[in-house]
Design a protein around this motif. Structure first.
Motif, mmCIF file in Angstrom:
data_model
loop_
_atom_site.group_PDB
_atom_site.id
_atom_site.type_symbol
_atom_site.label_atom_id
_atom_site.label_comp_id
_atom_site.label_asym_id
_atom_site.label_seq_id
_atom_site.Cartn_x
_atom_site.Cartn_y
_atom_site.Cartn_z
ATOM 1 N N VAL A 1 5.683 10.744 -4.166
ATOM 2 C CA VAL A 1 5.378 12.186 -4.236
ATOM 3 C C VAL A 1 3.929 12.390 -4.693
ATOM 4 O O VAL A 1 3.206 13.235 -4.144
ATOM 5 N N PHE A 2 3.490 11.594 -5.676
ATOM 6 C CA PHE A 2 2.109 11.718 -6.168
ATOM 7 C C PHE A 2 1.098 11.402 -5.064
ATOM 8 O O PHE A 2 0.087 12.095 -4.912
ATOM 9 N N SER A 3 1.364 10.363 -4.260
ATOM 10 C CA SER A 3 0.467 10.014 -3.150
ATOM 11 C C SER A 3 0.376 11.157 -2.146
ATOM 12 O O SER A 3 -0.707 11.474 -1.633
ATOM 13 N N MET A 4 1.523 11.788 -1.870
ATOM 14 C CA MET A 4 1.532 12.909 -0.920
ATOM 15 C C MET A 4 0.748 14.098 -1.468
ATOM 16 O O MET A 4 0.002 14.756 -0.736
ATOM 17 N N MET A 5 0.887 14.348 -2.759
ATOM 18 C CA MET A 5 0.158 15.462 -3.387
ATOM 19 C C MET A 5 -1.350 15.222 -3.317
ATOM 20 O O MET A 5 -2.133 16.140 -3.051
ATOM 21 N N LEU A 6 -1.754 13.970 -3.555
ATOM 22 C CA LEU A 6 -3.178 13.619 -3.490
ATOM 23 C C LEU A 6 -3.714 13.854 -2.086
ATOM 24 O O LEU A 6 -4.833 14.348 -1.898
ATOM 25 N N ILE B 1 -8.424 11.202 0.722
ATOM 26 C CA ILE B 1 -7.301 11.227 1.677
ATOM 27 C C ILE B 1 -6.821 9.808 1.917
ATOM 28 O O ILE B 1 -5.615 9.553 1.966
ATOM 29 N N LEU B 2 -7.757 8.865 2.044
ATOM 30 C CA LEU B 2 -7.377 7.464 2.278
ATOM 31 C C LEU B 2 -6.577 6.906 1.101
ATOM 32 O O LEU B 2 -5.651 6.109 1.297
ATOM 33 N N LEU B 3 -6.914 7.331 -0.120
ATOM 34 C CA LEU B 3 -6.160 6.874 -1.297
ATOM 35 C C LEU B 3 -4.699 7.320 -1.205
ATOM 36 O O LEU B 3 -3.781 6.527 -1.395
ATOM 37 N N GLY B 4 -4.494 8.611 -0.901
ATOM 38 C CA GLY B 4 -3.133 9.121 -0.753
ATOM 39 C C GLY B 4 -2.432 8.520 0.451
ATOM 40 O O GLY B 4 -1.249 8.166 0.394
#
Length: 577
Positions: A98-103, A113-116
Protein backbone atom coordinates in the motif's frame (compact mmCIF):
# COMPACT_ATOMS: atom_id res chain seq x y z
CA UNK A 1 -4.85 -12.88 19.69
CA UNK A 2 -2.11 -10.22 19.63
CA UNK A 3 -2.02 -10.30 15.80
CA UNK A 4 -5.81 -10.02 15.61
CA UNK A 5 -5.67 -6.79 17.61
CA UNK A 6 -2.90 -5.50 15.28
CA UNK A 7 -5.16 -6.23 12.26
CA UNK A 8 -8.02 -4.34 13.88
CA UNK A 9 -5.74 -1.40 14.76
CA UNK A 10 -4.46 -1.10 11.16
CA UNK A 11 -8.04 -1.38 9.87
CA UNK A 12 -9.16 1.58 12.04
CA UNK A 13 -6.12 3.73 11.15
CA UNK A 14 -6.37 3.13 7.39
CA UNK A 15 -10.15 3.56 7.38
CA UNK A 16 -9.93 6.94 9.17
CA UNK A 17 -7.14 8.08 6.82
CA UNK A 18 -9.30 7.05 3.85
CA UNK A 19 -12.26 9.07 5.15
CA UNK A 20 -10.05 12.12 5.78
CA UNK A 21 -8.55 11.95 2.26
CA UNK A 22 -12.00 11.56 0.71
CA UNK A 23 -13.23 14.76 2.39
CA UNK A 24 -9.99 16.50 1.35
CA UNK A 25 -10.41 15.37 -2.27
CA UNK A 26 -13.95 16.85 -2.35
CA UNK A 27 -12.54 20.18 -1.05
CA UNK A 28 -9.74 20.14 -3.64
CA UNK A 29 -12.22 19.34 -6.43
CA UNK A 30 -14.69 22.07 -5.45
CA UNK A 31 -11.98 24.70 -4.92
CA UNK A 32 -9.98 23.52 -7.98
CA UNK A 33 -6.75 23.37 -5.93
CA UNK A 34 -3.42 21.68 -6.66
CA UNK A 35 -0.63 21.55 -4.06
CA UNK A 36 2.93 20.87 -5.18
CA UNK A 37 5.35 20.11 -2.32
CA UNK A 38 9.14 20.03 -2.59
CA UNK A 39 11.11 18.46 0.24
CA UNK A 40 14.87 18.95 0.05
CA UNK A 41 16.51 15.82 1.42
CA UNK A 42 20.22 16.64 0.83
CA UNK A 43 21.98 19.78 -0.39
CA UNK A 44 25.69 19.54 -1.20
CA UNK A 45 27.68 22.19 -3.12
CA UNK A 46 24.65 23.56 -5.01
CA UNK A 47 23.50 20.00 -5.87
CA UNK A 48 20.32 19.07 -4.05
CA UNK A 49 18.20 15.93 -3.88
CA UNK A 50 14.56 17.04 -3.73
CA UNK A 51 11.53 14.85 -3.11
CA UNK A 52 8.39 16.19 -4.79
CA UNK A 53 4.74 15.42 -4.03
CA UNK A 54 1.68 16.36 -6.06
CA UNK A 55 -1.66 16.64 -4.27
CA UNK A 56 -4.70 17.24 -6.45
CA UNK A 57 -8.22 15.79 -6.38
CA UNK A 58 -7.22 12.82 -8.57
CA UNK A 59 -4.36 11.67 -6.32
CA UNK A 60 -6.29 12.31 -3.08
CA UNK A 61 -9.40 10.48 -4.28
CA UNK A 62 -7.42 7.51 -5.57
CA UNK A 63 -5.42 7.31 -2.32
CA UNK A 64 -8.68 7.38 -0.37
CA UNK A 65 -9.99 4.36 -2.31
CA UNK A 66 -6.69 2.48 -1.98
CA UNK A 67 -6.74 3.00 1.79
CA UNK A 68 -10.43 2.04 2.09
CA UNK A 69 -9.92 -1.26 0.24
CA UNK A 70 -6.63 -2.08 1.99
CA UNK A 71 -8.21 -1.43 5.42
CA UNK A 72 -11.10 -3.80 4.63
CA UNK A 73 -8.69 -6.40 3.18
CA UNK A 74 -6.49 -6.33 6.30
CA UNK A 75 -9.57 -6.75 8.53
CA UNK A 76 -10.76 -9.60 6.30
CA UNK A 77 -7.29 -11.24 6.49
CA UNK A 78 -7.64 -11.39 10.28
CA UNK A 79 -10.05 -14.31 9.79
CA UNK A 80 -8.97 -15.61 6.38
CA UNK A 81 -5.29 -15.96 7.32
CA UNK A 82 -5.95 -16.89 10.97
CA UNK A 83 -4.25 -20.30 10.65
CA UNK A 84 -1.09 -18.79 9.19
CA UNK A 85 1.81 -18.71 11.66
CA UNK A 86 3.38 -15.75 9.82
CA UNK A 87 0.35 -13.47 9.72
CA UNK A 88 2.44 -10.54 11.03
CA UNK A 89 4.79 -10.90 8.03
CA UNK A 90 1.76 -11.02 5.71
CA UNK A 91 0.27 -7.82 7.18
CA UNK A 92 3.64 -6.04 6.88
CA UNK A 93 3.94 -7.06 3.22
CA UNK A 94 0.44 -5.75 2.51
CA UNK A 95 1.28 -2.44 4.23
CA UNK A 96 4.52 -2.14 2.21
CA UNK A 97 2.45 -2.78 -0.91
CA UNK A 98 0.00 0.00 0.00
CA UNK A 99 2.87 2.39 0.84
CA UNK A 100 4.51 1.75 -2.57
CA UNK A 101 1.21 2.50 -4.31
CA UNK A 102 0.76 5.72 -2.33
CA UNK A 103 4.28 6.84 -3.28
CA UNK A 104 3.48 6.19 -6.95
CA UNK A 105 0.18 8.10 -6.77
CA UNK A 106 1.58 11.32 -5.28
CA UNK A 107 4.76 11.45 -7.41
CA UNK A 108 5.00 13.98 -10.26
CA UNK A 109 8.62 12.94 -10.69
CA UNK A 110 9.80 9.93 -12.73
CA UNK A 111 12.49 9.00 -10.18
CA UNK A 112 10.08 8.77 -7.23
CA UNK A 113 7.56 7.02 -9.50
CA UNK A 114 10.24 4.40 -10.16
CA UNK A 115 10.67 3.89 -6.40
CA UNK A 116 6.96 3.17 -5.96
CA UNK A 117 6.84 1.20 -9.23
CA UNK A 118 9.72 -1.10 -8.23
CA UNK A 119 8.37 -1.36 -4.69
CA UNK A 120 5.10 -2.69 -6.12
CA UNK A 121 7.00 -5.17 -8.30
CA UNK A 122 9.18 -6.47 -5.49
CA UNK A 123 6.42 -6.80 -2.87
CA UNK A 124 4.05 -8.38 -5.42
CA UNK A 125 6.71 -11.05 -6.09
CA UNK A 126 6.98 -11.73 -2.34
CA UNK A 127 3.18 -12.02 -2.06
CA UNK A 128 2.73 -14.25 -5.14
CA UNK A 129 5.26 -16.77 -3.76
CA UNK A 130 3.74 -16.52 -0.26
CA UNK A 131 2.37 -20.08 -0.40
CA UNK A 132 5.69 -21.73 -1.03
CA UNK A 133 5.25 -24.33 -3.75
CA UNK A 134 6.46 -24.86 -7.30
CA UNK A 135 3.35 -23.32 -8.90
CA UNK A 136 3.71 -20.17 -6.79
CA UNK A 137 7.42 -19.86 -7.61
CA UNK A 138 6.74 -20.17 -11.35
CA UNK A 139 3.91 -17.62 -11.15
CA UNK A 140 6.13 -15.25 -9.14
CA UNK A 141 8.96 -15.53 -11.66
CA UNK A 142 6.60 -14.86 -14.59
CA UNK A 143 5.14 -11.84 -12.75
CA UNK A 144 8.56 -10.42 -11.87
CA UNK A 145 10.14 -10.92 -15.31
CA UNK A 146 7.12 -9.53 -17.18
CA UNK A 147 7.13 -6.42 -14.99
CA UNK A 148 10.90 -5.96 -15.42
CA UNK A 149 10.29 -5.05 -19.08
CA UNK A 150 8.18 -2.12 -17.91
CA UNK A 151 10.80 -1.16 -15.31
CA UNK A 152 13.45 -1.03 -18.05
CA UNK A 153 11.16 1.15 -20.19
CA UNK A 154 10.72 3.52 -17.24
CA UNK A 155 14.50 3.67 -16.69
CA UNK A 156 15.00 4.53 -20.38
CA UNK A 157 12.32 7.24 -20.05
CA UNK A 158 14.23 8.66 -17.05
CA UNK A 159 17.45 8.68 -19.10
CA UNK A 160 15.69 10.45 -21.99
CA UNK A 161 14.24 13.05 -19.62
CA UNK A 162 17.79 14.32 -19.12
CA UNK A 163 17.16 16.25 -22.37
CA UNK A 164 14.76 18.47 -20.45
CA UNK A 165 16.53 19.47 -17.23
CA UNK A 166 14.16 18.08 -14.64
CA UNK A 167 12.42 14.78 -14.04
CA UNK A 168 9.18 16.53 -13.04
CA UNK A 169 7.36 15.43 -16.19
CA UNK A 170 4.19 17.24 -15.10
CA UNK A 171 5.66 20.58 -16.29
CA UNK A 172 6.58 19.42 -19.79
CA UNK A 173 3.57 17.46 -21.01
CA UNK A 174 1.45 20.23 -22.51
CA UNK A 175 4.20 22.48 -23.87
CA UNK A 176 6.17 19.71 -25.56
CA UNK A 177 3.35 17.52 -26.87
CA UNK A 178 4.61 17.57 -30.47
CA UNK A 179 8.30 17.25 -29.60
CA UNK A 180 9.90 14.04 -30.78
CA UNK A 181 11.69 13.51 -27.44
CA UNK A 182 8.47 13.71 -25.45
CA UNK A 183 6.74 11.29 -27.83
CA UNK A 184 9.59 8.79 -27.30
CA UNK A 185 9.24 9.23 -23.52
CA UNK A 186 5.47 8.78 -23.90
CA UNK A 187 6.02 5.56 -25.88
CA UNK A 188 8.31 4.17 -23.18
CA UNK A 189 5.84 5.12 -20.43
CA UNK A 190 3.05 3.48 -22.44
CA UNK A 191 5.12 0.28 -22.67
CA UNK A 192 5.68 0.38 -18.89
CA UNK A 193 1.95 0.89 -18.28
CA UNK A 194 1.10 -1.99 -20.62
CA UNK A 195 3.30 -4.41 -18.67
CA UNK A 196 1.92 -3.33 -15.29
CA UNK A 197 -1.69 -3.38 -16.48
CA UNK A 198 -1.13 -6.69 -18.33
CA UNK A 199 -2.15 -5.65 -21.85
CA UNK A 200 -1.36 -7.90 -24.82
CA UNK A 201 1.33 -9.31 -25.16
CA UNK A 202 2.07 -9.12 -21.39
CA UNK A 203 -1.27 -10.59 -20.22
CA UNK A 204 -0.03 -14.02 -19.08
CA UNK A 205 1.21 -12.93 -15.65
CA UNK A 206 -2.13 -11.59 -14.37
CA UNK A 207 -4.04 -14.92 -14.10
CA UNK A 208 -0.79 -16.59 -12.93
CA UNK A 209 -0.59 -14.11 -10.03
CA UNK A 210 -3.70 -15.79 -8.60
CA UNK A 211 -1.26 -18.04 -6.75
CA UNK A 212 -1.17 -15.29 -4.10
CA UNK A 213 -3.53 -15.45 -1.07
CA UNK A 214 -7.07 -14.25 -1.88
CA UNK A 215 -6.91 -11.05 0.27
CA UNK A 216 -3.86 -10.03 -1.78
CA UNK A 217 -5.78 -10.73 -5.00
CA UNK A 218 -8.60 -8.50 -3.73
CA UNK A 219 -6.11 -5.67 -3.18
CA UNK A 220 -3.96 -6.20 -6.29
CA UNK A 221 -6.82 -6.58 -8.76
CA UNK A 222 -8.89 -3.69 -7.50
CA UNK A 223 -6.82 -0.65 -6.64
CA UNK A 224 -3.07 -1.27 -6.54
CA UNK A 225 -0.65 -3.16 -8.83
CA UNK A 226 -2.65 -3.56 -12.05
CA UNK A 227 -4.17 -0.07 -11.86
CA UNK A 228 -0.72 1.56 -11.53
CA UNK A 229 -0.30 1.47 -15.32
CA UNK A 230 -3.71 3.06 -15.90
CA UNK A 231 -2.97 5.77 -13.32
CA UNK A 232 0.40 6.55 -14.96
CA UNK A 233 -1.30 6.97 -18.34
CA UNK A 234 -3.94 9.22 -16.75
CA UNK A 235 -1.04 11.51 -15.81
CA UNK A 236 0.58 11.22 -19.27
CA UNK A 237 -2.75 11.47 -21.10
CA UNK A 238 -1.81 14.61 -23.06
CA UNK A 239 0.64 12.54 -25.13
CA UNK A 240 -2.01 9.99 -26.19
CA UNK A 241 -4.64 12.36 -27.58
CA UNK A 242 -4.57 12.65 -31.41
CA UNK A 243 -1.28 10.79 -31.71
CA UNK A 244 -0.08 7.44 -33.05
CA UNK A 245 0.47 6.26 -29.47
CA UNK A 246 -3.23 6.61 -28.70
CA UNK A 247 -4.21 4.66 -31.83
CA UNK A 248 -1.82 1.81 -31.00
CA UNK A 249 -3.09 1.68 -27.41
CA UNK A 250 -6.72 1.66 -28.57
CA UNK A 251 -6.11 -1.41 -30.75
CA UNK A 252 -4.09 -3.32 -28.12
CA UNK A 253 -6.47 -2.57 -25.24
CA UNK A 254 -9.52 -3.47 -27.36
CA UNK A 255 -7.96 -6.84 -28.25
CA UNK A 256 -7.05 -7.41 -24.58
CA UNK A 257 -10.64 -6.73 -23.54
CA UNK A 258 -11.92 -9.17 -26.18
CA UNK A 259 -9.35 -11.89 -25.41
CA UNK A 260 -9.97 -11.74 -21.64
CA UNK A 261 -13.74 -11.90 -22.10
CA UNK A 262 -13.42 -14.97 -24.34
CA UNK A 263 -10.95 -16.65 -21.97
CA UNK A 264 -13.18 -16.15 -18.92
CA UNK A 265 -16.04 -17.96 -20.66
CA UNK A 266 -13.91 -21.11 -20.97
CA UNK A 267 -12.22 -21.03 -17.56
CA UNK A 268 -13.24 -23.20 -14.59
CA UNK A 269 -11.00 -21.77 -11.84
CA UNK A 270 -13.06 -19.29 -9.77
CA UNK A 271 -10.18 -16.90 -9.06
CA UNK A 272 -8.89 -17.00 -12.63
CA UNK A 273 -12.34 -16.09 -14.00
CA UNK A 274 -12.37 -13.00 -11.77
CA UNK A 275 -8.74 -12.24 -12.76
CA UNK A 276 -9.64 -12.40 -16.47
CA UNK A 277 -12.60 -10.15 -15.68
CA UNK A 278 -10.10 -7.63 -14.22
CA UNK A 279 -8.04 -7.90 -17.40
CA UNK A 280 -11.15 -7.17 -19.49
CA UNK A 281 -11.97 -4.08 -17.39
CA UNK A 282 -8.36 -2.86 -17.60
CA UNK A 283 -8.67 -3.09 -21.39
CA UNK A 284 -11.82 -0.96 -21.18
CA UNK A 285 -10.05 1.67 -19.03
CA UNK A 286 -7.01 1.76 -21.33
CA UNK A 287 -9.13 2.03 -24.48
CA UNK A 288 -11.22 4.96 -23.23
CA UNK A 289 -8.00 6.57 -21.97
CA UNK A 290 -6.43 6.26 -25.43
CA UNK A 291 -9.36 8.31 -26.78
CA UNK A 292 -8.52 11.12 -24.34
CA UNK A 293 -11.28 10.74 -21.72
CA UNK A 294 -9.14 10.62 -18.59
CA UNK A 295 -11.97 11.49 -16.17
CA UNK A 296 -14.05 8.60 -17.52
CA UNK A 297 -11.12 6.21 -17.15
CA UNK A 298 -10.57 7.36 -13.54
CA UNK A 299 -14.31 7.06 -12.82
CA UNK A 300 -14.41 3.46 -14.06
CA UNK A 301 -11.13 2.70 -12.26
CA UNK A 302 -12.63 3.76 -8.92
CA UNK A 303 -16.03 2.08 -9.32
CA UNK A 304 -14.36 -1.11 -10.59
CA UNK A 305 -12.07 -1.14 -7.53
CA UNK A 306 -15.09 -1.34 -5.21
CA UNK A 307 -16.99 -4.25 -6.73
CA UNK A 308 -13.87 -6.17 -7.80
CA UNK A 309 -12.51 -6.18 -4.24
CA UNK A 310 -15.92 -7.37 -3.03
CA UNK A 311 -16.00 -10.08 -5.71
CA UNK A 312 -12.61 -11.43 -4.63
CA UNK A 313 -13.55 -11.36 -0.95
CA UNK A 314 -16.73 -13.34 -1.65
CA UNK A 315 -14.71 -15.78 -3.77
CA UNK A 316 -12.28 -16.13 -0.86
CA UNK A 317 -15.14 -17.01 1.51
CA UNK A 318 -16.46 -19.62 -0.93
CA UNK A 319 -12.98 -21.16 -1.42
CA UNK A 320 -12.47 -21.13 2.36
CA UNK A 321 -15.74 -23.02 2.87
CA UNK A 322 -15.01 -25.41 0.00
CA UNK A 323 -11.82 -26.49 1.81
CA UNK A 324 -9.56 -24.59 -0.64
CA UNK A 325 -11.21 -25.92 -3.80
CA UNK A 326 -11.46 -23.40 -6.64
CA UNK A 327 -13.18 -25.42 -9.39
CA UNK A 328 -16.61 -23.93 -10.13
CA UNK A 329 -17.89 -27.30 -11.45
CA UNK A 330 -17.78 -28.62 -7.87
CA UNK A 331 -19.74 -25.67 -6.51
CA UNK A 332 -23.48 -25.19 -6.73
CA UNK A 333 -26.52 -24.35 -4.63
CA UNK A 334 -24.40 -22.02 -2.50
CA UNK A 335 -27.31 -19.60 -2.27
CA UNK A 336 -29.08 -21.86 0.26
CA UNK A 337 -25.94 -22.58 2.31
CA UNK A 338 -24.17 -19.20 2.24
CA UNK A 339 -27.00 -16.68 1.65
CA UNK A 340 -25.20 -13.51 2.77
CA UNK A 341 -22.00 -14.25 0.84
CA UNK A 342 -24.09 -15.26 -2.20
CA UNK A 343 -26.01 -11.96 -2.02
CA UNK A 344 -22.77 -9.94 -1.92
CA UNK A 345 -21.32 -12.07 -4.74
CA UNK A 346 -24.44 -11.56 -6.86
CA UNK A 347 -24.52 -7.80 -6.32
CA UNK A 348 -20.81 -7.46 -7.16
CA UNK A 349 -21.36 -9.53 -10.31
CA UNK A 350 -24.33 -7.40 -11.36
CA UNK A 351 -22.33 -4.21 -10.71
CA UNK A 352 -19.59 -5.63 -12.97
CA UNK A 353 -22.18 -6.34 -15.68
CA UNK A 354 -23.48 -2.76 -15.53
CA UNK A 355 -26.85 -3.45 -13.91
CA UNK A 356 -28.74 -0.12 -13.83
CA UNK A 357 -28.13 2.02 -10.73
CA UNK A 358 -25.32 -0.12 -9.29
CA UNK A 359 -21.72 1.22 -9.26
CA UNK A 360 -20.57 -0.27 -12.58
CA UNK A 361 -23.60 1.05 -14.52
CA UNK A 362 -22.69 4.72 -14.12
CA UNK A 363 -19.20 4.33 -15.53
CA UNK A 364 -19.67 1.55 -18.13
CA UNK A 365 -22.85 2.99 -19.62
CA UNK A 366 -21.29 6.45 -19.88
CA UNK A 367 -18.14 5.01 -21.52
CA UNK A 368 -20.15 3.08 -24.13
CA UNK A 369 -22.37 6.10 -24.89
CA UNK A 370 -19.29 8.29 -25.34
CA UNK A 371 -17.87 5.61 -27.69
CA UNK A 372 -21.07 5.71 -29.77
CA UNK A 373 -20.88 9.50 -29.85
CA UNK A 374 -17.19 9.55 -30.85
CA UNK A 375 -15.55 9.24 -34.24
CA UNK A 376 -14.92 5.50 -33.94
CA UNK A 377 -13.99 2.84 -36.49
CA UNK A 378 -16.17 -0.26 -36.86
CA UNK A 379 -13.60 -2.75 -35.57
CA UNK A 380 -13.04 -0.90 -32.26
CA UNK A 381 -16.80 -0.37 -31.95
CA UNK A 382 -17.33 -4.14 -32.32
CA UNK A 383 -14.62 -4.90 -29.71
CA UNK A 384 -16.22 -2.53 -27.19
CA UNK A 385 -19.73 -3.93 -27.45
CA UNK A 386 -18.90 -7.59 -28.00
CA UNK A 387 -16.57 -7.51 -24.98
CA UNK A 388 -19.35 -5.95 -22.89
CA UNK A 389 -21.64 -8.82 -23.93
CA UNK A 390 -18.91 -11.33 -23.01
CA UNK A 391 -18.57 -9.72 -19.56
CA UNK A 392 -22.25 -10.32 -18.80
CA UNK A 393 -21.97 -13.79 -20.38
CA UNK A 394 -19.21 -15.04 -18.06
CA UNK A 395 -20.80 -13.32 -15.05
CA UNK A 396 -24.08 -15.20 -15.55
CA UNK A 397 -22.14 -18.40 -16.25
CA UNK A 398 -20.42 -17.92 -12.90
CA UNK A 399 -23.75 -17.30 -11.17
CA UNK A 400 -25.19 -20.47 -12.72
CA UNK A 401 -22.28 -22.69 -11.72
CA UNK A 402 -21.82 -21.39 -8.17
CA UNK A 403 -25.13 -20.14 -6.82
CA UNK A 404 -27.74 -22.33 -8.51
CA UNK A 405 -27.94 -26.00 -9.57
CA UNK A 406 -26.82 -28.84 -7.34
CA UNK A 407 -23.84 -29.05 -5.00
CA UNK A 408 -21.16 -31.21 -6.64
CA UNK A 409 -18.54 -31.30 -3.88
CA UNK A 410 -17.86 -33.86 -1.17
CA UNK A 411 -20.80 -35.55 0.53
CA UNK A 412 -19.63 -34.50 3.97
CA UNK A 413 -19.41 -30.70 4.05
CA UNK A 414 -20.18 -27.84 6.40
CA UNK A 415 -20.74 -24.48 4.71
CA UNK A 416 -22.06 -21.40 6.42
CA UNK A 417 -21.82 -17.62 6.79
CA UNK A 418 -20.72 -17.85 10.39
CA UNK A 419 -17.55 -15.76 10.14
CA UNK A 420 -18.71 -12.30 11.20
CA UNK A 421 -15.26 -10.74 10.61
CA UNK A 422 -15.26 -11.66 6.91
CA UNK A 423 -18.89 -10.60 6.46
CA UNK A 424 -18.49 -7.20 8.12
CA UNK A 425 -15.57 -6.45 5.79
CA UNK A 426 -17.76 -7.37 2.81
CA UNK A 427 -20.68 -5.20 3.95
CA UNK A 428 -18.52 -2.04 3.82
CA UNK A 429 -17.69 -2.71 0.16
CA UNK A 430 -21.26 -3.84 -0.58
CA UNK A 431 -22.57 -0.48 0.58
CA UNK A 432 -19.99 1.32 -1.60
CA UNK A 433 -20.71 -0.95 -4.61
CA UNK A 434 -24.35 0.13 -4.48
CA UNK A 435 -23.98 3.89 -3.91
CA UNK A 436 -20.37 4.45 -5.11
CA UNK A 437 -21.17 4.99 -8.79
CA UNK A 438 -23.87 7.57 -8.11
CA UNK A 439 -21.71 9.35 -5.51
CA UNK A 440 -18.66 9.55 -7.81
CA UNK A 441 -20.70 10.64 -10.84
CA UNK A 442 -22.02 13.64 -8.86
CA UNK A 443 -18.50 14.42 -7.69
CA UNK A 444 -16.47 14.00 -10.89
CA UNK A 445 -19.16 15.25 -13.31
CA UNK A 446 -21.04 17.93 -11.34
CA UNK A 447 -22.41 19.44 -14.58
CA UNK A 448 -24.44 16.80 -16.40
CA UNK A 449 -23.42 16.22 -20.01
CA UNK A 450 -26.03 15.84 -22.72
CA UNK A 451 -25.42 12.70 -24.79
CA UNK A 452 -27.90 12.83 -27.65
CA UNK A 453 -28.29 9.46 -29.39
CA UNK A 454 -31.04 7.73 -31.37
CA UNK A 455 -33.25 5.37 -29.35
CA UNK A 456 -31.75 2.18 -30.84
CA UNK A 457 -28.18 3.29 -29.97
CA UNK A 458 -29.27 4.42 -26.51
CA UNK A 459 -30.73 0.97 -25.86
CA UNK A 460 -27.84 -0.91 -27.56
CA UNK A 461 -25.79 -1.24 -24.35
CA UNK A 462 -28.74 -2.63 -22.42
CA UNK A 463 -29.66 -5.03 -25.22
CA UNK A 464 -26.06 -6.31 -25.51
CA UNK A 465 -26.03 -6.95 -21.74
CA UNK A 466 -29.36 -8.81 -21.82
CA UNK A 467 -28.32 -10.96 -24.80
CA UNK A 468 -24.94 -11.70 -23.15
CA UNK A 469 -26.59 -12.73 -19.88
CA UNK A 470 -29.13 -15.01 -21.58
CA UNK A 471 -26.39 -16.60 -23.70
CA UNK A 472 -24.12 -17.18 -20.69
CA UNK A 473 -26.84 -18.82 -18.62
CA UNK A 474 -28.22 -20.91 -21.52
CA UNK A 475 -24.83 -22.16 -22.74
CA UNK A 476 -23.87 -23.18 -19.17
CA UNK A 477 -27.15 -25.04 -18.77
CA UNK A 478 -26.80 -26.85 -22.10
CA UNK A 479 -23.11 -27.70 -21.68
CA UNK A 480 -23.82 -29.19 -18.25
CA UNK A 481 -26.80 -31.21 -19.53
CA UNK A 482 -25.12 -32.36 -22.74
CA UNK A 483 -21.52 -32.45 -21.59
CA UNK A 484 -20.38 -35.06 -24.11
CA UNK A 485 -21.46 -32.88 -27.03
CA UNK A 486 -19.17 -30.05 -25.93
CA UNK A 487 -16.15 -32.35 -26.21
CA UNK A 488 -16.53 -32.03 -30.00
CA UNK A 489 -15.47 -28.39 -29.59
CA UNK A 490 -12.50 -29.28 -27.37
CA UNK A 491 -9.81 -27.76 -29.62
CA UNK A 492 -11.65 -24.46 -29.95
CA UNK A 493 -12.30 -24.22 -26.19
CA UNK A 494 -8.66 -25.18 -25.49
CA UNK A 495 -7.42 -22.36 -27.74
CA UNK A 496 -9.85 -19.73 -26.39
CA UNK A 497 -9.44 -20.81 -22.77
CA UNK A 498 -5.65 -20.56 -22.98
CA UNK A 499 -5.68 -16.80 -23.69
CA UNK A 500 -4.58 -17.29 -27.31
CA UNK A 501 -1.54 -19.35 -26.13
CA UNK A 502 -0.07 -16.30 -24.38
CA UNK A 503 1.02 -18.16 -21.20
CA UNK A 504 2.91 -20.70 -23.35
CA UNK A 505 4.53 -17.99 -25.48
CA UNK A 506 5.46 -15.98 -22.38
CA UNK A 507 7.10 -18.93 -20.61
CA UNK A 508 8.38 -21.58 -23.01
CA UNK A 509 8.47 -19.27 -26.03
CA UNK A 510 10.24 -16.21 -24.61
CA UNK A 511 11.42 -16.66 -21.04
CA UNK A 512 13.15 -20.01 -21.58
CA UNK A 513 15.41 -18.89 -24.47
CA UNK A 514 16.27 -15.67 -22.62
CA UNK A 515 17.00 -17.52 -19.39
CA UNK A 516 19.25 -19.98 -21.28
CA UNK A 517 20.96 -17.06 -23.02
CA UNK A 518 21.43 -15.31 -19.67
CA UNK A 519 22.90 -18.48 -18.18
CA UNK A 520 25.29 -18.83 -21.16
CA UNK A 521 26.43 -15.20 -20.87
CA UNK A 522 26.89 -15.60 -17.11
CA UNK A 523 29.01 -18.75 -17.52
CA UNK A 524 31.12 -17.57 -20.45
CA UNK A 525 31.55 -13.88 -19.54
CA UNK A 526 30.92 -13.24 -15.84
CA UNK A 527 32.53 -16.50 -14.76
CA UNK A 528 34.66 -16.93 -17.90
CA UNK A 529 36.56 -14.33 -19.92
CA UNK A 530 35.91 -11.40 -17.60
CA UNK A 531 37.23 -13.50 -14.70
CA UNK A 532 40.30 -14.55 -16.69
CA UNK A 533 41.18 -11.04 -17.88
CA UNK A 534 39.72 -9.39 -14.81
CA UNK A 535 39.77 -9.68 -11.05
CA UNK A 536 40.82 -13.28 -10.39
CA UNK A 537 43.84 -13.55 -12.72
CA UNK A 538 44.98 -10.05 -11.78
CA UNK A 539 44.79 -11.09 -8.13
CA UNK A 540 46.84 -14.27 -8.79
CA UNK A 541 49.55 -12.39 -10.73
CA UNK A 542 49.84 -9.65 -8.12
CA UNK A 543 50.01 -12.24 -5.36
CA UNK A 544 52.73 -14.23 -7.17
CA UNK A 545 54.80 -11.09 -7.88
CA UNK A 546 54.47 -9.83 -4.32
CA UNK A 547 55.61 -13.22 -2.95
CA UNK A 548 58.64 -13.14 -5.26
CA UNK A 549 59.50 -9.62 -4.17
CA UNK A 550 59.09 -10.68 -0.55
CA UNK A 551 61.56 -13.55 -1.10
CA UNK A 552 64.14 -11.17 -2.60
CA UNK A 553 63.71 -8.72 0.25
CA UNK A 554 64.48 -11.37 2.91
CA UNK A 555 68.24 -10.76 2.14
CA UNK A 556 68.92 -14.48 1.76
CA UNK A 557 72.61 -15.10 0.74
CA UNK A 558 71.77 -17.87 -1.74
CA UNK A 559 69.19 -15.74 -3.50
CA UNK A 560 71.60 -12.82 -3.48
CA UNK A 561 74.36 -14.91 -5.09
CA UNK A 562 71.95 -16.40 -7.64
CA UNK A 563 70.70 -12.98 -8.63
CA UNK A 564 74.33 -11.73 -8.86
CA UNK A 565 75.26 -14.60 -11.18
CA UNK A 566 72.14 -13.94 -13.24
CA UNK A 567 73.03 -10.25 -13.61
CA UNK A 568 76.63 -11.15 -14.61
CA UNK A 569 75.39 -13.56 -17.31
CA UNK A 570 73.06 -10.86 -18.69
CA UNK A 571 75.91 -8.29 -18.65
CA UNK A 572 78.39 -10.62 -20.40
CA UNK A 573 75.84 -11.55 -23.07
CA UNK A 574 75.16 -7.85 -23.71
CA UNK A 575 78.92 -7.11 -23.99
CA UNK A 576 79.41 -10.01 -26.42
CA UNK A 577 76.67 -8.60 -28.67
Amino acid sequence: MFYFSICFMFFIILFLMSFFLFILSIIFLMMDMVYFFEWELVSLNSSSIVMTFLFDWISLLFMSFVLLISSVVIYYSKEYMSEDFNINRFIMLVLMFVFSMMLLIISPNLISILLGWDGLGLVSYCLVIYFQNVKSYNAGMLTALSNRIGDIALLLAIAWMLNYGSWNYIFYLEISKNHMEMMIIGGLVMLAAMTKSAQIPFSAWLPAAMAAPTPVSALVHSSTLVTAGVYLLIRFNFLLVDSILGKILLLISGLTMFMAGLGANYEFDLKKIIALSTLSQLGLMMSILSMGFLKLALFHLLTHALFKALLFMCAGSIIHNMKNNQDIRLMGNLVTQMPLTSSCFNLANLALCGMPFLAGFYSKDLILEIVMLSYMNLFSFFLYFFSTGLTVCYSFRLIYYTLSGNYMGSSFHLMSDESWVMLSGKFVLLFMSIIGGSLLSWMIFPISTMICLPFYLKMLTLMVCIVGGVMGYTISLVSLMYFNKTLNLYKMSFFLGLMWFMPLISTVGILNPFLFLGNFVFKSFDQGWSEYFGGQVLYKNLKFNSLMMQMFQFNNLKIYLMSLVLWLIILISLLMI
